[in-house]
Design an enzyme around this catalytic site. Structure first.
Site, mmCIF file in Angstrom:
data_model
loop_
_atom_site.group_PDB
_atom_site.id
_atom_site.type_symbol
_atom_site.label_atom_id
_atom_site.label_comp_id
_atom_site.label_asym_id
_atom_site.label_seq_id
_atom_site.Cartn_x
_atom_site.Cartn_y
_atom_site.Cartn_z
ATOM 1 N N GLY A 1 48.397 27.298 13.457
ATOM 2 C CA GLY A 1 47.820 27.994 14.391
ATOM 3 C C GLY A 1 47.355 29.512 13.596
ATOM 4 O O GLY A 1 47.700 29.989 12.326
ATOM 5 N N ILE B 1 47.195 35.045 14.731
ATOM 6 C CA ILE B 1 48.859 36.731 14.537
ATOM 7 C C ILE B 1 48.439 34.946 13.620
ATOM 8 O O ILE B 1 49.173 35.774 12.318
ATOM 9 C CB ILE B 1 49.984 35.971 15.568
ATOM 10 C CG1 ILE B 1 49.218 36.136 16.392
ATOM 11 C CG2 ILE B 1 50.570 36.172 14.569
ATOM 12 C CD1 ILE B 1 50.662 35.925 17.659
ATOM 13 N N ARG C 1 46.550 35.348 25.987
ATOM 14 C CA ARG C 1 46.416 35.900 27.212
ATOM 15 C C ARG C 1 44.662 36.432 27.277
ATOM 16 O O ARG C 1 44.907 37.010 26.181
ATOM 17 C CB ARG C 1 47.242 37.093 27.945
ATOM 18 C CG ARG C 1 48.472 36.823 28.320
ATOM 19 C CD ARG C 1 49.499 37.382 28.616
ATOM 20 N NE ARG C 1 50.115 38.577 28.017
ATOM 21 C CZ ARG C 1 50.625 39.164 28.407
ATOM 22 N NH1 ARG C 1 51.002 39.374 29.978
ATOM 23 N NH2 ARG C 1 51.302 40.058 27.470
ATOM 24 N N ILE D 1 55.731 31.033 18.198
ATOM 25 C CA ILE D 1 55.487 32.816 19.063
ATOM 26 C C ILE D 1 54.683 32.360 19.639
ATOM 27 O O ILE D 1 54.469 34.047 20.817
ATOM 28 C CB ILE D 1 54.254 33.040 17.689
ATOM 29 C CG1 ILE D 1 55.924 33.457 16.103
ATOM 30 C CG2 ILE D 1 54.017 35.165 18.290
ATOM 31 C CD1 ILE D 1 54.245 34.160 15.671
ATOM 32 N N HIS E 1 61.053 36.797 26.954
ATOM 33 C CA HIS E 1 59.935 37.539 26.925
ATOM 34 C C HIS E 1 58.603 37.603 27.955
ATOM 35 O O HIS E 1 58.128 36.992 27.942
ATOM 36 C CB HIS E 1 59.533 36.676 25.502
ATOM 37 C CG HIS E 1 58.056 37.455 25.315
ATOM 38 N ND1 HIS E 1 58.325 39.256 24.886
ATOM 39 C CD2 HIS E 1 56.957 37.610 25.280
ATOM 40 C CE1 HIS E 1 57.428 39.746 24.374
ATOM 41 N NE2 HIS E 1 55.636 38.355 24.637
#
Ligand code: A3D
Length: 320
Positions: free
Chosen positions: A10, A14, A83, A119, A176
């Site tokens: 990815g 991030i 999100r 993550i 989380h």
């Protein structure tokens, strides 16, 4: 001694930040992988061009094929979708589960000895699925959430008390999500528990509860401000701290989504608990004492993770 190899699955917000931090800290050579053609290559080249200015030596490359991650010592997974405003982390489950299946197969075939940090959200369910899809030992697959949630709590507390972030330690357990459990009794300013600080008049119990709630909503607060995408600087810093503890065998004690096999009375699940991270991956799960209220919050959080894991099993029966 050859440099370590860090593979980032990815190369989005991030992923790019992880590559930058890993370079600046000279943690090793870095491979960015993504399905988007050009993105990992472009980010890798841009970052490589920053290395003479910042003075770090690392080979940086981008790839669209999993062979490029071969032999990685650490794999950090952010592949998937983040999100958008109004979405909960759980809304991402179905699409990101499919991504975890591909990523798990890629790691299994090319980097079976790696320490894997997930993550991708919804975190606890995705790291659980990734461990199963990859077939790696459970102590080598861990989820990043608690370090970030605790960092948010620490920052809010330091701001409230007007003290250095360095002297605030904080503890956030559980899944989380909206049910995460910031533990005030185990959070301190230079060793003084927050519960004592309330007695000493540093803040009221109500104000502390507001800070706890802001911590729970910390991710949504950033999503609401950014409007496109979610937080990426603090999540990347948090995962790099975990990777560093593994690569340097620092044995740091950090709250992470770890595989539980009997601890806290739970089995075959991943949930945020304090662990020791060293050269063997998750070397120890620390079982802390919880009082009645804390246990009730923790149980609620675990129930919400269980629901997500069940949803994964329904979508992908091979995981059962
Ligand atoms: P973003 O910038 O969209 O990057 C995701 C990258 O994944 C994109 O470059 C995509 O092209 C890539 N991708 C999509 N599908 C695949 C695939 N099948 N294989 C390889 N790459 C793929 O997102 P981001 O970097 O902001 O966030 C990444 C993930 O982290 C999301 O799921 C977020 O919800 C999650 N996240 C978690 C936390 C935690 O604390 C756990 C915090 C912030 C974000």
């Amino acid at each position: 001694m050859a440099r370590n190899k860090i593979a980032l699955i990815g190369a989005g917000q991030i992923g790019g930040t992880l590559a930058h931090l890993a370079g600046l800290k000279e943690l090793g050579d870095i491979v960015l992988f993504d399905i988007a053609e050009g993105t990992p290559q472009g980010k890798a080249l841009d970052l490589a061009e920053s290395s003479p200015v910042d003075g770090f030596d690392a080979a940086l490359s981008g790839a669209n094929s999993y062979e490029a991650i071969a032999g990685a010592d650490v794999v950090i997974v952010t592949a998937g979708v983040p999100r958008k405003p109004g979405m909960s982390r759980d809304d991402l489950l179905e699409i990101n589960l499919k991504v975890m299946e591909q990523v798990g197969a890629g790691i299994k075939a090319n980097a079976p000895d790696a320490f894997v940090i997930c993550i991708t959200n919804p975190l606890d369910a995705m790291v659980w699925a990734l461990q199963k899809f990859s077939g790696l030992p459970a102590n080598k697959v861990v989820g990043m959430a608690g370090v970030l949630d605790s960092a948010r709590f620490r920052y809010f507390l330091a701001e409230e008390f007007n003290v250095s972030v360095e002297d605030v330690t904080a503890f956030v357990l559980g899944g989380h999500g909206d049910t995460m459990v910031p533990l005030t009794r185990y959070s301190t300013v230079a060793g003084i528990p927050l519960t004592d600080l309330v007695k000493m008049g540093w803040c009221t119990a109500e104000r502390l509860e507001e800070i706890v709630q802001r911590t729970r909503d910390g991710g949504a607060e950033i999503v609401g401000l950014l409007k496109t995408g979610s937080a990426f600087y603090a999540p990347a810093s948090s995962a790099i701290a975990m990777a560093e503890s593994y690569l340097k065998d620092k044995k740091r004690v950090m709250p992470c989504a770890a595989h539980l096999s009997g601890q806290y009375g739970l089995s075959d699940t991943y949930v945020g608990v304090p662990v020791v991270i060293g050269a063997d991956g998750v070397e120890r799960v620390i079982e802390i004492e919880m009082n009645g209220d804390e246990k009730a919050m923790f149980d609620k959080s675990v129930a919400s993770v269980d629901g997500l894991v069940e949803a994964c099993r329904k979508i992908q029966p091979a995981l059962a």
